[in-house]
Write a protein that holds these residues in place. Structure first.
Motif, PDB file in Angstrom:
ATOM      1  N   LEU A 242     -17.429   8.017   6.827  1.00  0.00           N
ATOM      2  CA  LEU A 242     -16.505   7.332   5.867  1.00  0.00           C
ATOM      3  C   LEU A 242     -15.689   6.912   6.039  1.00  0.00           C
ATOM      4  O   LEU A 242     -14.865   8.294   6.899  1.00  0.00           O
ATOM      5  CB  LEU A 242     -16.633   7.981   4.447  1.00  0.00           C
ATOM      6  CG  LEU A 242     -18.064   7.886   3.520  1.00  0.00           C
ATOM      7  CD1 LEU A 242     -17.878   8.225   2.441  1.00  0.00           C
ATOM      8  CD2 LEU A 242     -18.559   6.586   3.864  1.00  0.00           C
ATOM      9  N   ALA A 243     -14.186   6.631   6.233  1.00  0.00           N
ATOM     10  CA  ALA A 243     -13.041   6.381   6.186  1.00  0.00           C
ATOM     11  C   ALA A 243     -11.633   6.105   5.375  1.00  0.00           C
ATOM     12  O   ALA A 243     -12.568   5.497   4.242  1.00  0.00           O
ATOM     13  CB  ALA A 243     -12.695   4.973   7.006  1.00  0.00           C
ATOM     14  N   VAL A 244     -10.603   6.196   4.933  1.00  0.00           N
ATOM     15  CA  VAL A 244     -10.111   6.961   4.185  1.00  0.00           C
ATOM     16  C   VAL A 244      -9.169   5.867   3.858  1.00  0.00           C
ATOM     17  O   VAL A 244      -8.251   5.483   5.167  1.00  0.00           O
ATOM     18  CB  VAL A 244      -8.615   8.099   3.884  1.00  0.00           C
ATOM     19  CG1 VAL A 244      -8.080   8.122   2.923  1.00  0.00           C
ATOM     20  CG2 VAL A 244     -10.802   9.333   3.536  1.00  0.00           C
ATOM     21  N   ASN A 245      -8.673   4.960   3.283  1.00  0.00           N
ATOM     22  CA  ASN A 245      -7.742   3.289   4.079  1.00  0.00           C
ATOM     23  C   ASN A 245      -6.694   4.329   3.102  1.00  0.00           C
ATOM     24  O   ASN A 245      -5.715   4.161   2.261  1.00  0.00           O
ATOM     25  CB  ASN A 245      -8.290   2.395   2.519  1.00  0.00           C
ATOM     26  CG  ASN A 245      -6.557   1.107   2.845  1.00  0.00           C
ATOM     27  OD1 ASN A 245      -6.079   1.315   3.560  1.00  0.00           O
ATOM     28  ND2 ASN A 245      -7.560   0.046   2.598  1.00  0.00           N
ATOM     29  N   GLY A 246      -5.476   4.851   4.257  1.00  0.00           N
ATOM     30  CA  GLY A 246      -4.518   5.413   3.932  1.00  0.00           C
ATOM     31  C   GLY A 246      -3.915   4.894   2.874  1.00  0.00           C
ATOM     32  O   GLY A 246      -2.749   5.611   2.281  1.00  0.00           O
ATOM     33  N   GLU A 247      -3.530   3.684   3.459  1.00  0.00           N
ATOM     34  CA  GLU A 247      -2.809   2.648   2.956  1.00  0.00           C
ATOM     35  C   GLU A 247      -2.848   2.488   1.637  1.00  0.00           C
ATOM     36  O   GLU A 247      -1.604   2.216   1.194  1.00  0.00           O
ATOM     37  CB  GLU A 247      -2.041   1.148   3.326  1.00  0.00           C
ATOM     38  CG  GLU A 247      -2.625   1.225   5.195  1.00  0.00           C
ATOM     39  CD  GLU A 247      -2.301  -0.270   5.540  1.00  0.00           C
ATOM     40  OE1 GLU A 247      -1.764  -1.432   4.784  1.00  0.00           O
ATOM     41  OE2 GLU A 247      -1.987  -0.320   6.855  1.00  0.00           O
ATOM     42  N   LYS A 248      -3.773   2.272   1.436  1.00  0.00           N
ATOM     43  CA  LYS A 248      -4.586   2.169  -0.854  1.00  0.00           C
ATOM     44  C   LYS A 248      -4.600   3.971  -1.247  1.00  0.00           C
ATOM     45  O   LYS A 248      -4.998   3.505  -2.559  1.00  0.00           O
ATOM     46  CB  LYS A 248      -5.081   0.958  -0.606  1.00  0.00           C
ATOM     47  CG  LYS A 248      -4.636   0.055   0.341  1.00  0.00           C
ATOM     48  CD  LYS A 248      -5.948  -1.465  -0.055  1.00  0.00           C
ATOM     49  CE  LYS A 248      -5.034  -2.099   0.149  1.00  0.00           C
ATOM     50  NZ  LYS A 248      -5.992  -3.602  -0.606  1.00  0.00           N
ATOM     51  N   THR A 249      -4.522   5.067  -0.092  1.00  0.00           N
ATOM     52  CA  THR A 249      -5.005   6.412  -0.974  1.00  0.00           C
ATOM     53  C   THR A 249      -3.353   7.004  -1.481  1.00  0.00           C
ATOM     54  O   THR A 249      -2.798   7.269  -0.356  1.00  0.00           O
ATOM     55  CB  THR A 249      -6.357   6.918   0.130  1.00  0.00           C
ATOM     56  OG1 THR A 249      -7.107   6.238  -0.048  1.00  0.00           O
ATOM     57  CG2 THR A 249      -6.064   8.435  -0.427  1.00  0.00           C
ATOM     58  N   THR A 250      -4.061   7.644  -2.726  1.00  0.00           N
ATOM     59  CA  THR A 250      -2.403   8.783  -2.939  1.00  0.00           C
ATOM     60  C   THR A 250      -2.937  10.192  -3.146  1.00  0.00           C
ATOM     61  O   THR A 250      -2.713  11.031  -2.622  1.00  0.00           O
ATOM     62  CB  THR A 250      -1.911   8.255  -3.908  1.00  0.00           C
ATOM     63  OG1 THR A 250      -2.743   8.143  -5.102  1.00  0.00           O
ATOM     64  CG2 THR A 250      -0.824   7.332  -3.956  1.00  0.00           C
ATOM     65  N   ALA A 251      -4.710   9.974  -2.594  1.00  0.00           N
ATOM     66  CA  ALA A 251      -4.922  11.501  -3.148  1.00  0.00           C
ATOM     67  C   ALA A 251      -5.750  12.183  -2.198  1.00  0.00           C
ATOM     68  O   ALA A 251      -5.610  11.243  -0.431  1.00  0.00           O
ATOM     69  CB  ALA A 251      -7.010  11.360  -4.128  1.00  0.00           C
ATOM     70  N   VAL A 252      -5.156  13.666  -2.625  1.00  0.00           N
ATOM     71  CA  VAL A 252      -5.196  14.311  -0.772  1.00  0.00           C
ATOM     72  C   VAL A 252      -5.887  15.484  -0.653  1.00  0.00           C
ATOM     73  O   VAL A 252      -7.092  15.659  -1.875  1.00  0.00           O
ATOM     74  CB  VAL A 252      -3.958  15.477  -0.242  1.00  0.00           C
ATOM     75  CG1 VAL A 252      -3.165  15.943   0.202  1.00  0.00           C
ATOM     76  CG2 VAL A 252      -2.965  14.524  -0.964  1.00  0.00           C
TER      77      VAL A 252
END
Length: 247
Positions: free
Chosen positions: A87-97
């Motif tokens: 799975l990949a995290v969409n960094g542009e639309k993610t605020t969770a760390v």
């Protein structure tokens, strides 16, 4: 006559060749595996969606972490060995760390399986009065490609506050319960004894909860010196039976 028979033979041969190619193409396509996500509701709702909202206050002050479950499903054939899911995290639309707001362990599709339950552990610490967002997408690898666009991403919102469901304005939630506020939402969940609203298309259940909420509000106002208020003023709920609801 011989020329006519020859024409028929050639036509049949061409048709058989075309069919053979089609079968081969289908077989090749069918051997590929693709991934999609399924996220059922937290509570009694079985409705699938591409996003999930979780408010920590509904679990009480003692709840400091929880697990949000969703499914990874393959489109294609099962195989007799485990396959790694990436799975990949969409960094542009993610605020969770990662490891601060959530934990997501490595995922494996078991041998001979078509689905696997995926646990996303979410943390409450540091989120008082605010929320974070996580958007996951399928990362293609040697085992899986990306499935349908609509179901190839999974979106999560959570926080130490009552979070507005993303479909409040576009479904029966608004005509049933009125304008959203945290105070109003908290009162609805407590009055109905639930941690998540039901499927907005379940008109019978929605109508029942509307009556339950109005009854609870009447009882509250009758037993308190001041009526229930929020940032918009005095709290009121519309009378809504479910008839003529939004489809």
């Amino acid at each position: 006559m011989k020329g006519y028979l020859k024409y028929i033979v050639l036509a049949v041969a061409s048709l058989l060749t075309f069919s053979s190619c089609e079968e081969k193409d289908v077989e090749v396509y069918g051997n590929d595996a693709y991934l999609v996500f399924e996220m059922p509701g937290l509570g009694q709702s079985n409705t699938l969606r591409d996003s999930l909202v979780f408010s920590f206050p509904v679990k009480g002050d003692e709840c400091v972490e929880d697990t949000l479950w969703f499914k990874a499903r393959i489109i294609g054939k099962s195989v007799p060995y485990d396959r790694v899911i990436e799975l990949a995290v969409n960094g542009e639309k993610t605020t969770a760390v990662a490891n601060e707001n959530y934990k997501l362990d490595p995922i494996v599709m078991p041998a001979d399986a078509y689905t696997v339950d995926v646990p996303l552990v979410v943390y409450r610490a540091g989120l008082q009065g605010k929320s974070v967002r996580l958007e996951l997408t399928v990362e293609p690898n040697e085992f899986f490609g990306v499935g349908f666009d609509k179901t190839s991403k999974a979106i999560f919102w959570w926080g130490d506050m009552y979070i507005k469901p993303d479909n409040w304005e576009t479904t029966n939630y608004k005509p049933c319960f009125g304008e959203f506020t945290e105070t109003r939402y908290a009162f609805i969940l407590k009055a109905c004894g639930i941690v998540e609203l039901p499927d907005p298309q379940d008109l019978v259940t929605m109508g029942f909860y509307n009556a339950k909420v109005r009854e609870a509000l009447y009882e509250y106002n009758s037993t308190h010196e001041e009526p229930l208020t929020d940032e918009k003023g005095r709290v009121e709920f519309p009378k809504w039976t479910g008839q003529g609801g939004i489809g």
